[in-house]
Write an enzyme that holds these catalytic residues in place. Structure first.
Site, mmCIF file in Angstrom:
data_model
loop_
_atom_site.group_PDB
_atom_site.id
_atom_site.type_symbol
_atom_site.label_atom_id
_atom_site.label_comp_id
_atom_site.label_asym_id
_atom_site.label_seq_id
_atom_site.Cartn_x
_atom_site.Cartn_y
_atom_site.Cartn_z
ATOM 1 N N GLU A 123 20.304 3.043 -10.239
ATOM 2 C CA GLU A 123 19.111 2.349 -10.711
ATOM 3 C C GLU A 123 19.536 0.962 -11.192
ATOM 4 O O GLU A 123 20.549 0.857 -11.892
ATOM 5 C CB GLU A 123 18.440 3.103 -11.867
ATOM 6 N N GLY A 263 22.857 3.210 -21.552
ATOM 7 C CA GLY A 263 23.138 4.415 -22.324
ATOM 8 C C GLY A 263 23.371 5.645 -21.458
ATOM 9 O O GLY A 263 24.316 6.401 -21.683
ATOM 10 N N ALA A 264 22.495 5.827 -20.472
ATOM 11 C CA ALA A 264 22.598 7.022 -19.639
ATOM 12 C C ALA A 264 21.680 6.859 -18.434
ATOM 13 O O ALA A 264 20.869 5.940 -18.392
ATOM 14 C CB ALA A 264 22.182 8.259 -20.433
ATOM 15 N N GLU A 266 19.268 9.157 -15.502
ATOM 16 C CA GLU A 266 18.608 10.445 -15.281
ATOM 17 C C GLU A 266 18.706 10.986 -13.853
ATOM 18 O O GLU A 266 17.812 11.736 -13.420
ATOM 19 C CB GLU A 266 17.131 10.292 -15.656
ATOM 20 N N GLU A 300 16.747 11.498 -21.211
ATOM 21 C CA GLU A 300 17.156 11.662 -19.798
ATOM 22 C C GLU A 300 16.619 12.972 -19.242
ATOM 23 O O GLU A 300 16.181 13.031 -18.093
ATOM 24 C CB GLU A 300 18.684 11.601 -19.658
ATOM 25 N N GLU A 322 9.495 4.685 -18.103
ATOM 26 C CA GLU A 322 10.270 4.413 -19.314
ATOM 27 C C GLU A 322 9.417 4.446 -20.579
ATOM 28 O O GLU A 322 9.820 5.012 -21.593
ATOM 29 C CB GLU A 322 11.027 3.092 -19.186
#
Ligand code: HT7
Ligand code: ZN
Length: 871
Positions: A123, A263-264, A266, A300, A322
């Site tokens: 992404e 951060g992370a 999904e 996530e 988001e």
């Protein structure tokens, strides 16, 4: 670089029904073979358009085949961003072999290496760095992925979905095949290969299916997995209870990696996390860190429905997934801990950082209308303001209708790529509530200002609120239509009790829809005090001429916990703004007694939750005061805040010491709401007491530092000692801390940040010295954020040094980083983009550095930020 506009959206001319990928991972290069089963899109109006696949300039094309036949260079065209093939049949299979070099990929987009492990970040547009593809979210395909790699170095081979086959080769390599039955866009693709250990758990869904949960980490981190797994199980249960959403694959995996831009991520069935957002244990992780991890794991996981099963049609719709998912994770965290404290934290972030974004050159609507580089739009506006917009829908519909709306949305759009408008339509259709005007929250940028005045007619027993709204101009538009703003209001009587506003309601939602409106309350026996914007019911700036006395009253009596806190913030802001002006005029600083009295009540009220007391005691941050200022004076803001803190500490010494002692627990570490609340108050009290610069308080801090059995207490003490004027003690504490934790990169990051945020005059020199040490690595975003990011973004008084050296330093780092990792470089730029908010001298210095950056060759990411800042 050219801008891409929402108005130019066209459905994709081709679709990819099946994507088969084959990766040969190698030390020098990786071979990627793709087999795409494609067809023309019947919904496209582009007739026999050519196929234009996205593909980064770094891809080496080795072979291209159409329906089994080789294509030669004359059959296609290649440029820096794409590969075009004309005259294609309606259905065909395209096979492609590309060669990529993950080892050389420092951008951390696409396939790259982190500590010897292969991993991906696709992404928003990273897949095009892996192979040629229709890398857009509205092209959804089922994926089968085969990974081949040397078994010794890469015993674990992961991708999305379920593992279906594996095998050995004679050359020491092995392979694994993964099959993801759910259609997904390429941005949700993931691959991981490395020497990883795993911690296993499981979750039984509400329909009785057993899901395997697996957390993969490097061996030294095996003792930091429990919290994330427990958070994951809580998230899975919560999404079933609150949204009726069940997990859909047989396995859910999380991998922790050290090099990560955000951060992370999904990715379907295979979330990849920045190690700082997943690994935790009490010795190395603060309470805030534990809470952050729970929130991000939830975020996530929740994307599995809000983002993966139902995804975005195009990147302008980013807030569809988001904003909604941040709202979902905030509610999850509120349910797991204190709702009021979570709300206070979220609103603080919004009012400082998002409001500042809305007032800066990058201001954009929750659904932007154009972008040059989409990575620049993973912003507080899209995420946090987007979540506020969803929260307002929740307020307008009520919990029950909102749930009906989300059920309809998930059911109607499962497996589709849709728009924010589809989301609102589902909410409208399910509830019957008109959200026509409300849609402006998605298309208009800027923070609305709501001005309230009132009058009371004792004879008529009538109370009237007059409300005006307006929204300042932003780069995309200077004329704004009124927003539909839900204003939550309560009225307090002289005893501080809520008045009944009808049907036993003590809070009423007023619907602001026009530039000016009046709201009348009948049958009011005496002049009430309004409690406005309860729970921060809309992302607006509220103006009402509260007196200090009224604010102290609200702080003590408002039944809305958020507004009690906010009354304290308003009181402190009003006083501090006055003191800032006194300081600028060279007048003596004197603290008004009202704040001392208010804080005395807070500290003496034993009925209050210690976490709430800690929040009430926290003075408005320097960043918030800056956001509110007409012209930002970082030095005056810093000095005044320190002055107020010291004065309060002096006046409240006894109470603060009691709060410290009463809440301090030595040994017997626990991680629960009560213990976290007590630690937060203990450390808030110590932070006030340390401003007194008394040796006996230093001894307290040193004792806490040395005896702490948890990182919350140790780091709080370290930071207070390191930011103090006790020279040898601060050096000793910093060095002891480093000796103790040098093997743990995440703790070393915290150590770096403590030094970067020191208000001492030598902090820039210290930051430069730390950058010169081997522990610093410009290719590791966590290190960059911990040191450079913290200095430039959280140390306003030193970053804005009058000599402009802070600005020069940041420009140097951006220029160097832009070549390595454009996403991190462009994010670092934020403090420089705010140059118009400062005095003319600082403006000139900041502008000069932006121009210096602009003079070089820049990535699209940094170009967009710098050019918009200079416009
Ligand atoms: N959806 C994820 C966004 C993200 C990202 C975006 C751009 C560059 C790198 C990135 N890593 C992750 C994270 C999230 O919001 O859940
Ligand atoms: Zn997200």
């Amino acid at each position: 670089p050219r801008a891409i506009h929402l108005k130019d959206y066209r459905v994709p001319p081709f679709l990819i029904d099946r994507t088969e990928l084959h990766f040969e991972l190698g030390e020098k290069a990786t071979l990627v073979k793709s087999r795409l089963s494609m067809r023309r899109n019947p919904d496209s109006d582009e007739g026999d358009a050519a196929l234009q696949l996205h593909g980064d300039t770094s891809l080496v094309l080795r072979r291209l085949q159409l329906d089994g036949k080789d294509l030669s260079v004359s059959d296609y065209q290649r440029d820096d961003e794409s590969l075009t093939i004309a005259q294609l049949p309606d259905n065909f299979v395209l096979e492609c072999v590309t060669l990529i070099k993950p080892q050389e990929n420092t951008s951390l987009e696409g396939l790259y290496k982190s500590n010897g492990m292969f991993c991906t970040q696709c992404e928003a547009e990273g897949f095009r760095k892996i192979t040629f593809y229709l890398d857009r979210p509205d092209v959804m395909s089922v994926f089968t992925t085969t990974i081949v790699a040397n078994r010794q170095d890469y015993p674990v081979l992961l991708s999305n979905g379920n593992p279906v086959e594996q095998g050995e080769q004679e050359d020491g390599r092995h392979w694994c095949r993964w099959d993801d039955p759910f259609k997904k866009p390429a941005y949700l693709f993931a691959l991981v290969a490395g020497k990883l250990e795993q911690v296993d758990d499981s979750f039984t869904t509400q329909s009785g299916r057993e899901v395997a949960l697996r957390l993969f980490v490097e061996p030294q981190n095996l003792d930091k997995c429990d919290h994330a797994l427990a958070s994951l199980k809580r998230s899975m249960a919560w999404d079933e209870q609150v949204y009726g959403r069940e997990y859909d694959l047989d396995i859910f995996m999380i991998v922790a990696v050290d090099h990560f831009n955000m951060g992370a991520m999904e990715n379907k069935g295979l979330n990849i996390f920045n190690s700082s957002c997943v690994l935790a244990n009490p010795a190395t992780t603060t309470d805030a860190g534990f809470q952050r991890i729970e929130g991000i794991v939830g975020h996530e996981y929740f994307h599995n429905w809000s983002g993966n099963r139902v995804t975005c049609r195009d990147w302008f719709q980013l807030s569809l997934k988001e904003g909604f998912t941040v709202f979902r994770d905030a509610e999850f965290s509120a349910d797991m801990g204190s709702r009021t404290v979570k709300r206070i934290e979220d609103v603080s972030l919004l009012r400082t950082a998002q409001f500042a974004e809305d007032a800066g050159p990058m201001a954009h609507p929750v659904r932007p209308a154009s972008y040059i580089e989409i990575s620049n739009f993973y912003t507080l506006t899209v995420y946090e303001k987007g979540a506020e917009v969803v929260r307002m829908i929740h307020t307008l519909l009520g919990a029950e209708q909102f749930r009906k709306g989300s059920d309809l949305y998930f059911e109607r759009h499962d497996g589709q790529a849709v728009t924010t408008d589809d989301f609102i339509q589902a909410m409208e259709d399910a509830s019957g509530i008109d959200l026509g005007q409300f849609r402006r929250w998605y298309s208009q940028a800027g923070t609305p200002v709501v001005e309230v005045s009132d009058d009371y007619d004792a004879e008529q027993r009538r109370y009237r609120l007059k409300v005006r709204q307006h929204c300042p101009a932003t780069p995309e538009s200077d004329s704004k239509q009124p927003f539909h703003i839900p204003l939550a209001v309560g009225l307090l009587d002289e005893q501080g009790n809520d008045l009944d506003l009808g049907d036993g309601q003590t809070t009423k939602i007023l619907h602001l829809t026009e530039a000016e409106q009046e709201f009348v309350f009948e049958g009011i026996d005496s002049q009430p005090l309004p409690s406005l914007l309860r729970g921060f019911s809309a992302p607006v700036k509220l103006r009402y001429p509260y007196s200090a006395e009224q604010l102290v009253f609200l702080m003590a009596h408002d039944s809305d916990g958020f507004n009690r806190w906010d009354a304290g913030q308003r009181l402190a802001v009003d006083l501090m703004q006055g003191l800032i002006s006194d300081y600028q005029q060279g007048r003596e600083l004197v603290l008004d007694r009202s704040l001392v009295e208010a804080y005395t009540k807070v500290l003496s009220d034993r009925s209050l939750d210690p976490a709430m007391v800690a929040k009430l005691l926290l003075l408005p941050s320097e960043a918030y005061l800056a956001e509110l200022a007409e012209v930002i004076d970082p030095e005056a803001i810093h000095l005044v805040r320190e002055f107020v803190k010291r004065e309060l500490a002096q006046a409240l010494q006894g109470l603060l010491m009691d709060a410290y002692r009463h809440n301090r627990s030595e040994g017997d570490y626990q991680l629960n709401a009560d213990a976290i609340a007590r630690r937060s108050l203990q450390n808030a009290a110590l932070s006030y007491l340390m401003t007194l610069e008394q040796p006996r308080i230093l001894v307290l801090a040193q004792h806490q530092f040395a005896s702490a059995d948890n990182m919350t207490d140790q780091l709080a003490a370290l930071s207070l000692i390191a930011h103090s004027g006790f020279e040898s003690e601060r050096q000793q504490a910093l060095s002891e801390f480093y000796q103790q934790w040098q093997q743990d990169p995440l703790v070393v990051n915290q150590w770096l940040s403590v030094q970067a945020t020191s208000p001492r005059d030598d902090s820039l020199t210290q930051v430069k010295a730390l950058m010169a040490q081997p522990l610093f690595d410009l290719t590791n975003p966590n290190r960059v954020r911990a040191l450079i990011g913290a200095f430039c973004g959280q140390n306003a008084v030193q970053f804005h040094r009058a000599d402009g050296e802070g600005y020069r330093f940041l420009a140097d780092q951006v220029i160097a980083l832009d070549k390595l990792n454009p996403q991190i470089a462009s994010r670092l730029l934020t403090p420089l983009t705010r140059w118009k908010r400062y005095d003319s001298r600082r403006q000139a210095l900041m502008r000069a550095q932006l121009e210096r950056i602009m003079a070089g060759e820049l990535s699209k990411d940094s170009y967009e930020i710098v050019s918009k800042s200079l416009a």
